[in-house]
Scaffold this motif. Sequence first.
Motif, mmCIF file in Angstrom:
data_model
loop_
_atom_site.group_PDB
_atom_site.id
_atom_site.type_symbol
_atom_site.label_atom_id
_atom_site.label_comp_id
_atom_site.label_asym_id
_atom_site.label_seq_id
_atom_site.Cartn_x
_atom_site.Cartn_y
_atom_site.Cartn_z
ATOM 1 N N ASP A 48 25.072 45.763 68.787
ATOM 2 C CA ASP A 48 26.260 46.633 68.720
ATOM 3 C C ASP A 48 27.483 45.843 68.266
ATOM 4 O O ASP A 48 28.276 46.310 67.440
ATOM 5 C CB ASP A 48 26.538 47.271 70.090
ATOM 6 C CG ASP A 48 25.511 48.333 70.448
ATOM 7 O OD1 ASP A 48 24.765 48.768 69.548
ATOM 8 O OD2 ASP A 48 25.453 48.710 71.639
ATOM 9 N N PHE A 49 27.618 44.640 68.806
ATOM 10 C CA PHE A 49 28.764 43.804 68.444
ATOM 11 C C PHE A 49 28.708 43.410 66.963
ATOM 12 O O PHE A 49 29.704 43.494 66.238
ATOM 13 C CB PHE A 49 28.801 42.551 69.319
ATOM 14 C CG PHE A 49 29.854 41.563 68.911
ATOM 15 C CD1 PHE A 49 31.192 41.794 69.187
ATOM 16 C CD2 PHE A 49 29.513 40.405 68.220
ATOM 17 C CE1 PHE A 49 32.171 40.891 68.795
ATOM 18 C CE2 PHE A 49 30.476 39.500 67.822
ATOM 19 C CZ PHE A 49 31.812 39.746 68.109
ATOM 20 N N LEU A 50 27.527 42.969 66.507
ATOM 21 C CA LEU A 50 27.383 42.546 65.115
ATOM 22 C C LEU A 50 27.634 43.705 64.150
ATOM 23 O O LEU A 50 28.303 43.542 63.128
ATOM 24 C CB LEU A 50 25.986 41.968 64.876
ATOM 25 C CG LEU A 50 25.657 40.651 65.587
ATOM 26 C CD1 LEU A 50 24.217 40.253 65.318
ATOM 27 C CD2 LEU A 50 26.607 39.534 65.160
ATOM 28 N N ASN A 57 30.143 46.280 55.513
ATOM 29 C CA ASN A 57 29.413 45.339 54.662
ATOM 30 C C ASN A 57 27.933 45.735 54.660
ATOM 31 O O ASN A 57 27.175 45.400 55.568
ATOM 32 C CB ASN A 57 29.593 43.912 55.188
ATOM 33 C CG ASN A 57 29.013 42.860 54.259
ATOM 34 O OD1 ASN A 57 27.974 43.066 53.646
ATOM 35 N ND2 ASN A 57 29.683 41.715 54.165
ATOM 36 N N ASP A 58 27.527 46.453 53.636
ATOM 37 C CA ASP A 58 26.164 46.997 53.596
ATOM 38 C C ASP A 58 25.099 45.904 53.581
ATOM 39 O O ASP A 58 24.029 46.054 54.181
ATOM 40 C CB ASP A 58 25.993 47.892 52.363
ATOM 41 C CG ASP A 58 26.802 49.177 52.467
ATOM 42 O OD1 ASP A 58 27.171 49.542 53.601
ATOM 43 O OD2 ASP A 58 27.077 49.800 51.427
ATOM 44 N N GLU A 59 25.398 44.790 52.896
ATOM 45 C CA GLU A 59 24.417 43.705 52.819
ATOM 46 C C GLU A 59 24.148 43.108 54.198
ATOM 47 O O GLU A 59 22.994 42.882 54.577
ATOM 48 C CB GLU A 59 24.922 42.624 51.858
ATOM 49 C CG GLU A 59 23.928 41.487 51.651
ATOM 50 C CD GLU A 59 24.444 40.421 50.705
ATOM 51 O OE1 GLU A 59 23.781 39.386 50.566
ATOM 52 O OE2 GLU A 59 25.521 40.623 50.097
ATOM 53 N N ILE A 63 20.739 43.197 56.886
ATOM 54 C CA ILE A 63 20.135 42.061 57.593
ATOM 55 C C ILE A 63 20.018 42.360 59.085
ATOM 56 O O ILE A 63 18.992 42.082 59.718
ATOM 57 C CB ILE A 63 20.968 40.780 57.363
ATOM 58 C CG1 ILE A 63 20.863 40.342 55.901
ATOM 59 C CG2 ILE A 63 20.493 39.650 58.279
ATOM 60 C CD1 ILE A 63 21.749 39.170 55.544
ATOM 61 N N ILE A 64 21.075 42.941 59.656
ATOM 62 C CA ILE A 64 21.055 43.292 61.079
ATOM 63 C C ILE A 64 19.950 44.296 61.367
ATOM 64 O O ILE A 64 19.233 44.184 62.376
ATOM 65 C CB ILE A 64 22.427 43.842 61.521
ATOM 66 C CG1 ILE A 64 23.492 42.747 61.431
ATOM 67 C CG2 ILE A 64 22.360 44.390 62.944
ATOM 68 C CD1 ILE A 64 24.909 43.249 61.609
ATOM 69 N N ILE A 85 25.939 37.136 58.993
ATOM 70 C CA ILE A 85 26.782 37.449 60.144
ATOM 71 C C ILE A 85 26.329 36.669 61.379
ATOM 72 O O ILE A 85 27.129 36.297 62.230
ATOM 73 C CB ILE A 85 26.783 38.977 60.419
ATOM 74 C CG1 ILE A 85 27.854 39.364 61.443
ATOM 75 C CG2 ILE A 85 25.407 39.449 60.846
ATOM 76 C CD1 ILE A 85 29.271 39.209 60.944
ATOM 77 N N PHE A 86 25.023 36.375 61.474
ATOM 78 C CA PHE A 86 24.498 35.611 62.611
ATOM 79 C C PHE A 86 25.125 34.213 62.642
ATOM 80 O O PHE A 86 25.593 33.752 63.682
ATOM 81 C CB PHE A 86 22.972 35.490 62.516
ATOM 82 C CG PHE A 86 22.244 36.789 62.616
ATOM 83 C CD1 PHE A 86 22.002 37.371 63.847
ATOM 84 C CD2 PHE A 86 21.800 37.438 61.483
ATOM 85 C CE1 PHE A 86 21.337 38.580 63.949
ATOM 86 C CE2 PHE A 86 21.134 38.642 61.563
ATOM 87 C CZ PHE A 86 20.899 39.225 62.801
#
Length: 337
Positions: A48-50, A57-59, A63-64, A85-86
């Motif tokens: 949820d946070f990510l 940011n669709d890219e 990944i998420i 993002i990770f």
Amino acid sequence: PVHLQLDEPFSLKPITKSNDDPAIYFQLFLRCLRRMKLNNVDQNDLLDFLENQCQYNDEQLQIIQEYKNNPTSNELLTWFAQNSIFNQILSRALLNEDFHRIFLFHSFLTQLHSQLQQNQPTSPIIIYRSQIISNNEMKLLKNNINQFISLNSSFFGVADRTKALDTLNTVSPSGDMQHVLFEIDADSTIASTKPFAHIGPSAILIMTAPIFHLKSITTDAAKQISIIKMSLCTDADYQSFYRSISVEMNQTGDQSTLRTLARIFWKMNRIDLATFYYKRFIKQLPANDPLLRVIYDDLGLMYLDQKEYEKSVQWFRKSVEAKKQNSSSSKDTSIGK
């Protein structure tokens, strides 16, 4: 492309085998996270946070979603290396020692550790990393030659020294900064606590928050850089660090729980975080779980230790009530038989 950023902030800290060194507690905290079971509540909080952080940011959202569908994916190393993002969020959390944000990554960190371990080179290698550091950071390093240095971030490097040196030309340091080249001896046969592995043709990733033995600092006058030679901390050294802290949790074996985490924060005198994770654990346990009494007693002792007597008494009373309820339940079960 693999994430290599010359001016990325580093958090370099000397680390000793003193039982009150915060850097050792930080390492113990990270080890605790890697030994925790996957928990859907924690995992959903992280996702949820990510998603909130990169909602446009669709890219990154893709990944998420892939991670959400398969948290043990073999693509995890690739996502992390490509400054996803990770990597961005975790690196920032490590740098700021944002404990709860790091905690939410515990399943991700476990998988990252496992995949690096599975792909470690079997023979010794040298890892090179070009970096811009401040004059103060250089002073700190020079004052700790032949000592141990911890790094609160992930460490990306390359296997090619020439390639590492070539990247120095891409950024010019300002007046209080300077170019350095890290040369790190890494041998998986004696240093596997923080595993490392090749990612792509030449890039290498060392597991989050490694410890290094700082061997020497020399100057290459022709290239106007300092060469910092280090070796990855051995498994024996890590065990020595852990033994120096009395908080080592013998009762948990190979698996950690939120109670383990809370006790670490208690020993760090971070009572706010200790209370937070004790209460988080309480919410996850059934109302008749005998472990509740143990946690209530922990909280009572912790607040007694803090001389907060009213809170201490409240938690001890809850422990007594829990004992009565368990005794009553046991009697009811016996009568039913």
